[in-house]
Each structure stands twice: as C-alpha cells, then as structure tokens.
Scaffold this active site. Structure first.
Site, PDB file in Angstrom:
ATOM      1  N   ASP A 109      22.285  44.655 -10.115  1.00 13.09           N
ATOM      2  CA  ASP A 109      21.878  43.264  -9.987  1.00 13.09           C
ATOM      3  C   ASP A 109      22.803  42.608  -8.946  1.00 13.09           C
ATOM      4  O   ASP A 109      23.673  43.256  -8.360  1.00 13.09           O
ATOM      5  CB  ASP A 109      21.903  42.566 -11.351  1.00 13.09           C
ATOM      6  N   GLU A 136      17.892  31.690 -14.676  1.00 14.01           N
ATOM      7  CA  GLU A 136      19.114  32.302 -15.205  1.00 14.01           C
ATOM      8  C   GLU A 136      20.324  31.378 -15.061  1.00 14.01           C
ATOM      9  O   GLU A 136      20.420  30.621 -14.114  1.00 14.01           O
ATOM     10  CB  GLU A 136      19.375  33.633 -14.498  1.00 14.01           C
TER      11      GLU A 136
HETATM   12  C1  BGC Z   1      18.675  38.357 -11.453  1.00 13.76           C
HETATM   13  C2  BGC Z   1      17.604  39.411 -11.284  1.00 13.76           C
HETATM   14  C3  BGC Z   1      16.941  39.265  -9.946  1.00 13.76           C
HETATM   15  C4  BGC Z   1      18.003  39.331  -8.869  1.00 13.76           C
HETATM   16  C5  BGC Z   1      17.453  39.264  -7.463  1.00 13.76           C
HETATM   17  C6  BGC Z   1      19.612  38.288 -10.266  1.00 13.76           C
HETATM   18  O1  BGC Z   1      20.476  37.204 -10.344  1.00 13.76           O
HETATM   19  O2  BGC Z   1      19.403  38.614 -12.633  1.00 13.76           O
HETATM   20  O3  BGC Z   1      16.674  39.333 -12.325  1.00 13.76           O
HETATM   21  O4  BGC Z   1      15.964  40.256  -9.791  1.00 13.76           O
HETATM   22  O5  BGC Z   1      18.905  38.258  -9.063  1.00 13.76           O
HETATM   23  O6  BGC Z   1      17.116  37.983  -7.100  1.00 13.76           O
END
Ligand code: BGC
Length: 608
Positions: free
Chosen positions: A301, A488
């Site tokens: 990630d 997130e």
């Molecule tokens: C997230 C992922 C995402 C990635 C790419 C991360 O911060 O946890 O779910 O796919 O970013 O943008």
C-alpha cells in the site's frame, strides 16, 4: 543496440516456446501445452535476460505525476503506474488514454520492451473519472445480496476503467469490518464472512472475466489482512484478535479471490501480532502465497517501503512497491543495496518479478499494450447507468413503514423534499468519488435524489434545503440526511468524535421540524455505515437505509413511489445506542448482553 536487444528478447521467447511446444507435443502422453505453461516458459526466458536494475524497476509502481519526470519510466524501468487523487491525466477520456499510451510507448522502448500495468482506485465504478458510471459503494452492494448484479457491476467498472486507460483496479475491498468506527466500512461488502465470500467471487469474476480480453482488468483483493478488525476501528491500527479468529473470519474472502484467479492482493496498513502486515512473512508468504497457492502479485500500500521496514517488506513477501511521495529512488537504491549486501536474495527478487510478468502475460499486455479507443463511448452509457440504477434500487433497506405510508402515491398533491443530501450528487456518493475523500459537490452525469423524485411525482414537489422553508401544507416530507463524504483515515470515528455515530443536530432538527407540524415524514439515510438513529426512526413514519448510492440518485424514487419493491437486506447488524459500538467488536459479535436494533439480514418489503 536497443533494437538488437528487443529482437533478441523476442526471439528467445519465441524460440523457447517452440522448443517447449515441440517436445511436449511429442512426449508419450501427448500432453497439450497449456496456456499457463507457455506463459511460465516466456517468463523464464525473459527473466534470464534481465539485469537487477530492470527487475527492481518491474517491482516499482509510481504515479504519473509528482513521482516521475519525463524519461523516468524508461530509465528506471518502471513496472506500473497508478492514478489516484491528484492531477488527472487530462479532461477527456481521449486525453487520459493518450497520456497512458505515451507512457506505455516509453516502457516499450526499453531494450526488453516490458509493458506497464496501469492501476486505479476504481472502487465503485471508475470513480476517478468525472462522467463515468458510479455505483453504490460495496456496503450497498452487500445489501443487495445479489451476486449476479455484483458481477455485472464489476464488469462495467472494468470496461470503464479500460476506457480511461487502466488494466488494473485496486478493488474489491474484501475486509470484514468489525467496528463501524472504521472510516472504510462502506468499502467492504458486509460484516458477514459468508456474504463477503459470495460477493468477492462475483466481483473477481466480473472484473477479470477472461483476463486476456482487453475489456477486463486485473483485480486486487485488499487489504491483507485485518484492516477492518483493528482496535476501535482505527485505520492502520493494531489488529489484536487471535490468529484463530483471523483464520475463521477474515481469510475466506481472500481464499475465494485466489481460487477465482485474482491477479493481485494488497497488503494492509495494520499491525498484527506486533508486526506491520507489510513485514509479516508468516501471513504474506506462508499463509497467502504458499498456503493458498497464490501466484499473483502482492502489492504494497501507499509508501509501504519507507513506512513498514524497507527491504524487510520484500523479504516478507511484497512483490511490487507503491513507491510514491518521494519513495521512488529511496526504494530502488535501497533494494539494490540490500541485494548487493545479501540482505535480500536473488531468488526472492526473481520470484517477485515472475509474479509481475505472469500477470502481464495473462493480461495479454505484450500483444495488446494500449487502451482501446472504441470503449470511450461506453463510459457512463445509458446501459451502464441502468445497471447502476438497479443496484441502487436493490441496495435500499426499508427499516420502517408505519401504516404503509410507502409507497408514496404519485398523485400526492404536495411533497416537500428536505436536506442538502437530496440535491447533491457528491454528498450521495461518499468518499472515493472524483476525489479521494469525496466532495459535497455535484459532478457530471449524476442525477440527484431530488431529480428522481421530480421525475416520478405527478403533484407539486418543493425543495427545502435546511428545513426553514415551512412547507407545512405538504402531504409528505421526504427528508434526506446523513454523513458527509470521507475516506480512509478521515472517516475514522474515535472516542472524542463519538457524536458522529449519530446524525448532526441540524439533521435531527430537519426531521423534528416537519414531524412536529404534523407532516408525514419519510427519512432517507445516506451513510457509509449504520448510524445510531434510534430516535429518528421512532419519529419518522418510514425510514430507509440507502447507503452511498453513487451517480444514479433517481433509483431511490423508483422504489419510494412503488415502481419497484424493496429488496435490500441489512449487510450489517444495526446498533441501538452509542454504547453498543463499544460492545460490538467483530461480525455477528453482538454478545448476549447487546441486542442490535435490527439484525443482519433485516429488511421490509411492500406487500405484494
Ligand atoms: C489505500 C488503498 C489504495 C491506495 C492507492 C491507500 O492509501 O489504503 O486502498 O488502493 O492508497 O491509492
């Protein structure tokens, strides 16, 4: 020189395949050479030609902006490019395709000509492109309990992603959310492992189909593992449940994804057993790769390399690194030094590169590296929006319908529609919509809930944004309230913010204002998780959980006015009080002392 190497590389592969086919075809068992065997042979031939720099390059993923400058794709042998929040590759899909075509040509100009993977956070449709079809977030798809529909949704997402230049999506999220305080509850299908397994299968099938067909994409099961089971739902926090519970509740969706050929699995931000998941070899290598026979890519990630242990994450089993935000050179130089000083073995590097090449061959990228311009006209097409609208209708869960106030009669004299969520496609779509955290703004191609109500109703419809309009002569008030967009980190609710588990005071007042004047109230809740709405449910005559429906807001009216019946069933048990959140820790984990207000699977329908 470049041309010579290119020819050499290609001829070695062709020759290798011919020799391999010849011997296999004439062996005693007359065994036919399978597609997979041919791919494995091509991988081995190609790998033999690669330098360490080229291998590390393949393991590198960057954004097309900020992280790289002109020429870097070729000179740093980049393996993959992503698009996520930030400057878009253009305005029109043609511009997006042409930007990625340019980068692909750069990759193909290197001596081995290995094509790039283009990845995108298309988590509810190709949600980074304005004008695409945006589906309900996964929690809404969970409420449909309709695997066939989820497969269809994924197929369209794949096509619209391809149409904007991508061959890889970072979806589906197959987490099992243990706690609604987590800001990513809506990215997952359900608190039920069984339902998640079923919808994961459908999603992988829909996205990947026959992988070598250029209308499908590689999918990613994420985030491995325990992302939704951290203490207090903190993103990237500590997952303190036992290995037994992880095995029993969290691993099945990944196993299902792997058994259905998922191309990638993304490691998660959380810690488990005191170790960051990115560095957890037992989970990444022993459990996922060896235990489940996963032969695809484990991708890190965001900034996984610098955040979670540098070369140690490669040893733990990460194959490709999201080397973003200043990590590119740090990762490439760091890993090279680690190999040179024997901290990472050449075998591990080769295994990682083989996995990446395997997916590139499976996707048919060597033969077909460029996006298909003929797909552009399908972005946001009527047919795609129809499926999205069906998903919206089937995701709606009717929690209360007093005196059968619903369906609303189309001929009702006057309807007042209340709340900013009723007239704002950004608000109804949540995070990961056009931008990372989402925005409370309308976006192209979407219809709002109010648009739909106006389409369906035959009497007067007035709009009262904040319940100050005093339309107390209305026969019915449709009050649309809920959460504002988040994704997130920003969506986590911690102890001090616990008011967010309920509606805001303003939204509570919208309902009260009309109810107290004797108007019948139909409440439509927009949210990425169940909220504590016990009082509002009590006061409302009818109450609908509509999750985050996406671009087709008009699907809601079709059910409110009875063109379709309710079908949705709760994908999560629904808490009665803020206190319940403290007790709820795990799926179906309402212990005996805590009874949910509504159990998993609850949902009313109109009498037929
Ligand atoms: C997230 C992922 C995402 C990635 C790419 C991360 O911060 O946890 O779910 O796919 O970013 O943008």
């Amino acid at each position: 020189m470049k041309i010579f190497y290119n020819l050499l590389a290609k001829n070695v592969i062709v020759l290798g395949v011919c020799v391999f086919s010849f011997t296999s075809c004439f062996n005693d068992e007359k065994k036919e050479v399978s597609k997979n065997e041919i791919i494995e042979h091509k991988i081995d031939s190609l790998l033999k030609l690669m330098t360490l720099e080229e291998k590390i390059g393949q393991m590198t993923q960057v954004r097309h902006f900020y992280d790289i400058k002109d020429g870097d794709v070729a000179s740093k042998f980049i393996g993959s490019v992503i698009h996520t929040d930030g400057p878009t590759p253009g305005v029109t899909a043609e511009e997006w395709q042409s930007k990625f075509t340019k980068l692909q040509k750069e990759a193909l100009s290197t001596r081995l000509g290995i094509p790039l993977l283009f990845g995108v956070d298309a988590v509810h449709g190709q949600n980074t492109f304005e004008g695409s079809t945006i589906f309900p977030h996964n929690i809404g798809l969970g409420a449909t309990h309709n695997a066939k529909l989820v497969e269809e949704v994924a197929k369209i997402t794949a096509l619209e992603s391809q149409a904007t230049g991508f061959n890889w999506v970072f979806s589906p999220c197959v987490a099992i959310p243990y706690n609604e305080q987590w800001g990513r509850v809506y990215e997952a299908f359900s608190e039920s492992t069984e339902l998640t397994v079923e919808l994961t299968r459908a999603s992988i099938k829909g996205h990947q189909g026959d992988l070598s067909n250029n209308s499908t994409v590689m999918a990613t099961a994420k985030h491995f593992v325990g992302d939704g089971a951290t203490n207090k739902g903190i993103e990237g926090g500590d997952t303190s449940i036992s290995l037994k519970e992880v095995s029993e509740k969290l691993l099945d969706p990944y196993r299902e994804a792997v058994n259905n050929g998922v191309g990638a699995v993304m490691a998660s931000f959380n810690m488990f057993e005191g170790v960051p998941m990115h560095a957890h070899k037992t989970m990444l290598t022993d459990t996922l790769k060896l235990g489940m026979n996963f032969d695809g890519i484990v991708v890190s990630d965001w900034k996984g390399y610098s955040r979670f242990g540098e070369y140690k994450i490669i040893n733990a089993g990460i194959d490709m690194v999201m080397a973003v935000d200043g990590d590119l050179d740090f990762f490439q130089n760091g890993l090279k030094n680690a190999v040179d000083s024997l901290l990472v073995s050449n075998e591990r590097i080769d295994d990682a590169v083989k996995r990446i090449l395997r997916q590139k061959f499976r996707l048919g990228l060597f033969e077909n590296p460029f996006p298909d311009a003929s797909f552009i006209k399908k972005i946001g097409s009527e047919a795609h929006r129809e499926i999205a609208k069906q998903a919206v209708r089937e995701s709606l869960v009717l929690l209360k319908n007093e005196e059968e106030i619903l369906p609303i009669k189309k001929k009702t004299k006057k309807i007042v529609v209340v709340g900013e969520h009723a007239n704002n496609s950004g608000l109804q779509s949540g995070g990961w919509t056009i931008s990372w955290q989402g925005k409370p703004e309308n976006y192209n191609g979407a219809t709002t809930i109010l648009d739909g109500i106006k389409e369906s109703a035959e009497g007067i419809v007035v709009y009262d944004k904040d319940a100050t309009g005093k339309h107390f002569d209305a026969d019915v008030a449709i009050i649309v309230v809920g959460e504002t967009p988040y994704a997130e980190f920003f969506g986590d609710i911690n102890g001090e913010n616990s008011y967010k588990l309920t509606l805001t005071k303003a939204h509570q007042k919208y309902i009260k204002t009309y109810k107290e004047k004797g108007v019948k109230v139909v409440t439509v809740l927009i949210s990425g998780r169940p909220l504590v709405v016990t009082n509002e449910l009590e006061v409302s005559n009818a109450f609908i959980a509509s999750w985050l429906p996406g671009s087709e807001g008009n699907g809601i009216a079709e059910v409110l006015f009875g063109d379709y019946n309710f079908k949705g069933k709760l994908p999560h048990s629904w808490p009665k009080s803020v206190e319940d959140y403290k007790g709820k820790y795990g799926p179906n984990f309402w212990d005996n002392s805590i009874k949910p207000l509504f159990p998993f699977g609850y949902g009313l329908t109109y009498k037929q």
